[in-house]
Design a protein around this motif. Structure first.
Motif, PDB file in Angstrom:
ATOM      1  N   MET A   1      18.997 -18.280  -6.165  1.00 13.81           N
ATOM      2  CA  MET A   1      18.211 -17.895  -4.699  1.00 13.81           C
ATOM      3  C   MET A   1      16.995 -18.674  -4.927  1.00 13.81           C
ATOM      4  SD  MET A   1      18.744 -14.935  -2.641  1.00 13.81           S
ATOM      5  CE  MET A   1      19.632 -15.463  -1.101  1.00 13.81           C
ATOM      6  N   THR A   2      16.869 -19.548  -4.290  1.00 15.80           N
ATOM      7  CA  THR A   2      15.281 -20.000  -4.110  1.00 15.80           C
ATOM      8  C   THR A   2      14.524 -18.920  -3.404  1.00 15.80           C
ATOM      9  OG1 THR A   2      15.109 -20.633  -2.380  1.00 15.80           O
ATOM     10  CG2 THR A   2      15.989 -21.766  -4.362  1.00 15.80           C
ATOM     11  N   LEU A   3      12.845 -19.102  -3.330  1.00 16.20           N
ATOM     12  CA  LEU A   3      12.125 -17.985  -2.721  1.00 16.20           C
ATOM     13  C   LEU A   3      12.016 -18.790  -1.647  1.00 16.20           C
ATOM     14  CD1 LEU A   3       8.901 -18.837  -5.116  1.00 16.20           C
ATOM     15  CD2 LEU A   3      10.202 -15.980  -4.720  1.00 16.20           C
ATOM     16  N   GLU A   4      13.044 -19.575  -1.478  1.00 11.34           N
ATOM     17  CA  GLU A   4      12.836 -19.882  -0.241  1.00 11.34           C
ATOM     18  C   GLU A   4      13.270 -19.602   0.668  1.00 11.34           C
ATOM     19  OE1 GLU A   4      11.108 -21.768   3.683  1.00 11.34           O
ATOM     20  OE2 GLU A   4      10.512 -22.096   1.554  1.00 11.34           O
ATOM     21  N   GLU A   5      14.916 -19.335   0.023  1.00 13.93           N
ATOM     22  CA  GLU A   5      15.854 -18.881   0.262  1.00 13.93           C
ATOM     23  C   GLU A   5      15.957 -16.996   0.849  1.00 13.93           C
ATOM     24  OE1 GLU A   5      19.584 -21.782  -1.824  1.00 13.93           O
ATOM     25  OE2 GLU A   5      18.870 -19.560  -2.682  1.00 13.93           O
ATOM     26  N   ILE A   6      14.694 -16.438  -0.312  1.00 14.40           N
ATOM     27  CA  ILE A   6      14.876 -14.627   0.134  1.00 14.40           C
ATOM     28  C   ILE A   6      13.722 -14.228   1.129  1.00 14.40           C
ATOM     29  CG2 ILE A   6      13.382 -13.450  -1.068  1.00 14.40           C
ATOM     30  CD1 ILE A   6      14.712 -14.231  -3.877  1.00 14.40           C
ATOM     31  N   LYS A   7      12.721 -15.853   1.325  1.00 17.16           N
ATOM     32  CA  LYS A   7      12.088 -15.511   2.870  1.00 17.16           C
ATOM     33  C   LYS A   7      12.544 -15.535   3.590  1.00 17.16           C
ATOM     34  CE  LYS A   7      10.110 -18.996   4.406  1.00 17.16           C
ATOM     35  NZ  LYS A   7       9.210 -19.939   4.708  1.00 17.16           N
ATOM     36  N   ASN A   8      13.709 -16.424   3.611  1.00 16.62           N
ATOM     37  CA  ASN A   8      14.911 -16.632   5.176  1.00 16.62           C
ATOM     38  C   ASN A   8      15.662 -15.742   5.452  1.00 16.62           C
ATOM     39  OD1 ASN A   8      13.269 -19.251   5.705  1.00 16.62           O
ATOM     40  ND2 ASN A   8      14.493 -20.386   4.868  1.00 16.62           N
ATOM     41  N   GLU A   9      15.667 -15.191   4.463  1.00 14.19           N
ATOM     42  CA  GLU A   9      17.466 -13.742   3.984  1.00 14.19           C
ATOM     43  C   GLU A   9      15.909 -13.231   4.731  1.00 14.19           C
ATOM     44  OE1 GLU A   9      20.140 -11.542   3.964  1.00 14.19           O
ATOM     45  OE2 GLU A   9      19.965 -13.620   3.678  1.00 14.19           O
ATOM     46  N   VAL A  10      14.847 -12.532   4.036  1.00 14.45           N
ATOM     47  CA  VAL A  10      13.600 -11.152   4.830  1.00 14.45           C
ATOM     48  C   VAL A  10      13.611 -10.938   6.075  1.00 14.45           C
ATOM     49  CG1 VAL A  10      11.347 -10.511   4.570  1.00 14.45           C
ATOM     50  CG2 VAL A  10      13.112 -10.586   2.014  1.00 14.45           C
ATOM     51  N   LEU A  11      13.451 -12.320   6.516  1.00 18.26           N
ATOM     52  CA  LEU A  11      12.307 -12.426   8.052  1.00 18.26           C
ATOM     53  C   LEU A  11      13.765 -12.504   8.864  1.00 18.26           C
ATOM     54  CD1 LEU A  11      10.096 -15.473   7.663  1.00 18.26           C
ATOM     55  CD2 LEU A  11       9.465 -13.618   8.095  1.00 18.26           C
ATOM     56  N   GLY A  12      14.745 -12.979   9.131  1.00 18.25           N
ATOM     57  CA  GLY A  12      15.884 -13.111   9.202  1.00 18.25           C
ATOM     58  C   GLY A  12      16.586 -11.590   9.374  1.00 18.25           C
ATOM     59  N   ASN A  13      16.299 -10.789   8.784  1.00 18.52           N
ATOM     60  CA  ASN A  13      16.933  -9.052   8.748  1.00 18.52           C
ATOM     61  C   ASN A  13      15.493  -7.930   8.300  1.00 18.52           C
ATOM     62  OD1 ASN A  13      19.694  -9.704   8.814  1.00 18.52           O
ATOM     63  ND2 ASN A  13      19.090 -10.587   6.393  1.00 18.52           N
ATOM     64  N   ILE A  14      14.674  -8.758   9.196  1.00 18.87           N
ATOM     65  CA  ILE A  14      13.243  -8.043   8.831  1.00 18.87           C
ATOM     66  C   ILE A  14      13.265  -6.626   9.799  1.00 18.87           C
ATOM     67  CG2 ILE A  14      12.504  -8.343  10.898  1.00 18.87           C
ATOM     68  CD1 ILE A  14      10.128  -8.445   7.763  1.00 18.87           C
ATOM     69  N   LYS A  15      14.122  -6.339  10.568  1.00 17.95           N
ATOM     70  CA  LYS A  15      14.600  -5.209  11.369  1.00 17.95           C
ATOM     71  C   LYS A  15      15.119  -3.779  10.118  1.00 17.95           C
ATOM     72  CE  LYS A  15      14.305  -6.420  15.907  1.00 17.95           C
ATOM     73  NZ  LYS A  15      15.090  -6.672  17.202  1.00 17.95           N
ATOM     74  N   GLU A  16      15.386  -4.926   9.471  1.00 19.37           N
ATOM     75  CA  GLU A  16      15.847  -3.581   8.360  1.00 19.37           C
ATOM     76  C   GLU A  16      15.302  -2.972   7.298  1.00 19.37           C
ATOM     77  OE1 GLU A  16      19.350  -5.388   6.393  1.00 19.37           O
ATOM     78  OE2 GLU A  16      20.600  -5.793   8.177  1.00 19.37           O
ATOM     79  N   PHE A  17      13.677  -3.965   7.336  1.00 21.50           N
ATOM     80  CA  PHE A  17      12.675  -3.637   6.196  1.00 21.50           C
ATOM     81  C   PHE A  17      12.328  -2.669   7.073  1.00 21.50           C
ATOM     82  CE2 PHE A  17      14.947  -6.906   4.114  1.00 21.50           C
ATOM     83  CZ  PHE A  17      15.232  -7.059   3.706  1.00 21.50           C
ATOM     84  N   VAL A  18      11.845  -2.982   8.235  1.00 21.49           N
ATOM     85  CA  VAL A  18      10.602  -2.067   8.747  1.00 21.49           C
ATOM     86  C   VAL A  18      11.146  -0.496   9.068  1.00 21.49           C
ATOM     87  CG1 VAL A  18       9.003  -1.981  10.918  1.00 21.49           C
ATOM     88  CG2 VAL A  18       9.369  -3.879   9.327  1.00 21.49           C
ATOM     89  N   THR A  19      11.384   0.199   8.747  1.00 25.45           N
ATOM     90  CA  THR A  19      12.092   1.111   8.629  1.00 25.45           C
ATOM     91  C   THR A  19      10.469   2.885   8.623  1.00 25.45           C
ATOM     92  OG1 THR A  19      12.866   2.012   6.754  1.00 25.45           O
ATOM     93  CG2 THR A  19      13.615   1.208   7.771  1.00 25.45           C
ATOM     94  N   ASP A  20      10.746   3.580   9.468  1.00 25.82           N
ATOM     95  CA  ASP A  20      10.001   4.910   9.400  1.00 25.82           C
ATOM     96  C   ASP A  20       9.596   5.167   7.604  1.00 25.82           C
ATOM     97  OD1 ASP A  20       9.555   4.899  11.943  1.00 25.82           O
ATOM     98  OD2 ASP A  20      10.846   6.974  12.576  1.00 25.82           O
ATOM     99  N   LYS A  21      11.125   5.241   6.525  1.00 23.97           N
ATOM    100  CA  LYS A  21      10.447   5.900   5.874  1.00 23.97           C
ATOM    101  C   LYS A  21       9.727   4.107   4.816  1.00 23.97           C
ATOM    102  CE  LYS A  21      12.592   6.719   1.581  1.00 23.97           C
ATOM    103  NZ  LYS A  21      13.819   7.713   0.820  1.00 23.97           N
ATOM    104  N   ALA A  22       9.512   2.940   5.203  1.00 25.24           N
ATOM    105  CA  ALA A  22       9.049   1.955   4.792  1.00 25.24           C
ATOM    106  C   ALA A  22       7.726   2.015   4.647  1.00 25.24           C
ATOM    107  CB  ALA A  22       9.371   1.204   5.071  1.00 25.24           C
ATOM    108  N   LYS A  23       7.106   2.276   6.410  1.00 17.03           N
ATOM    109  CA  LYS A  23       6.127   2.564   6.553  1.00 17.03           C
ATOM    110  C   LYS A  23       5.465   3.550   6.529  1.00 17.03           C
ATOM    111  CE  LYS A  23       7.702   1.842  11.308  1.00 17.03           C
ATOM    112  NZ  LYS A  23       7.825   1.879  12.607  1.00 17.03           N
TER     113      LYS A  23
END
Length: 94
Positions: A1-23
């Motif tokens: 997986m390339t960095l571009e693919e990782i970036k796109n994956e994270v951006l496509g699922n950003i709501k899953e990463f921005v949780t109260d616990k992560a904050k």
């Protein structure tokens, strides 16, 4: 997986990463890990500014002796106060 693919994956699922616990983790890291290092560096920088002011005159002396130290110290003080209000430290159970 390339960095571009990782970036796109994270951006496509950003709501899953921005949780109260992560904050909470991010804020605790800022308060308890980053801020002490920033304060240590800022303190050393202010000391060197004031040392260099001894050889300066006029506005440059004002800059090094008063303006920059107050700006840096005040900025860190404000950040620390805000972090203290925003971060709820978890109590350690013994």
């Amino acid at each position: 997986m390339t960095l571009e693919e990782i970036k796109n994956e994270v951006l496509g699922n950003i709501k899953e990463f921005v949780t109260d616990k992560a904050k909470d983790i991010a804020m605790n890291w800022l308060k308890n890990t980053a801020l002490p290092y920033v304060k240590e560096i800022a303190t050393a920088f202010i000391v060197e500014l004031k040392n260099s002011a001894a050889n300066e005159t006029g506005w440059v002396k004002f800059r090094d002796l008063i303006f920059l130290p107050v700006l840096i110290g005040g900025g860190i003080w404000i950040i620390e106060k805000v972090l203290n209000m925003l971060v709820v430290d978890e109590e350690v159970e013994h």
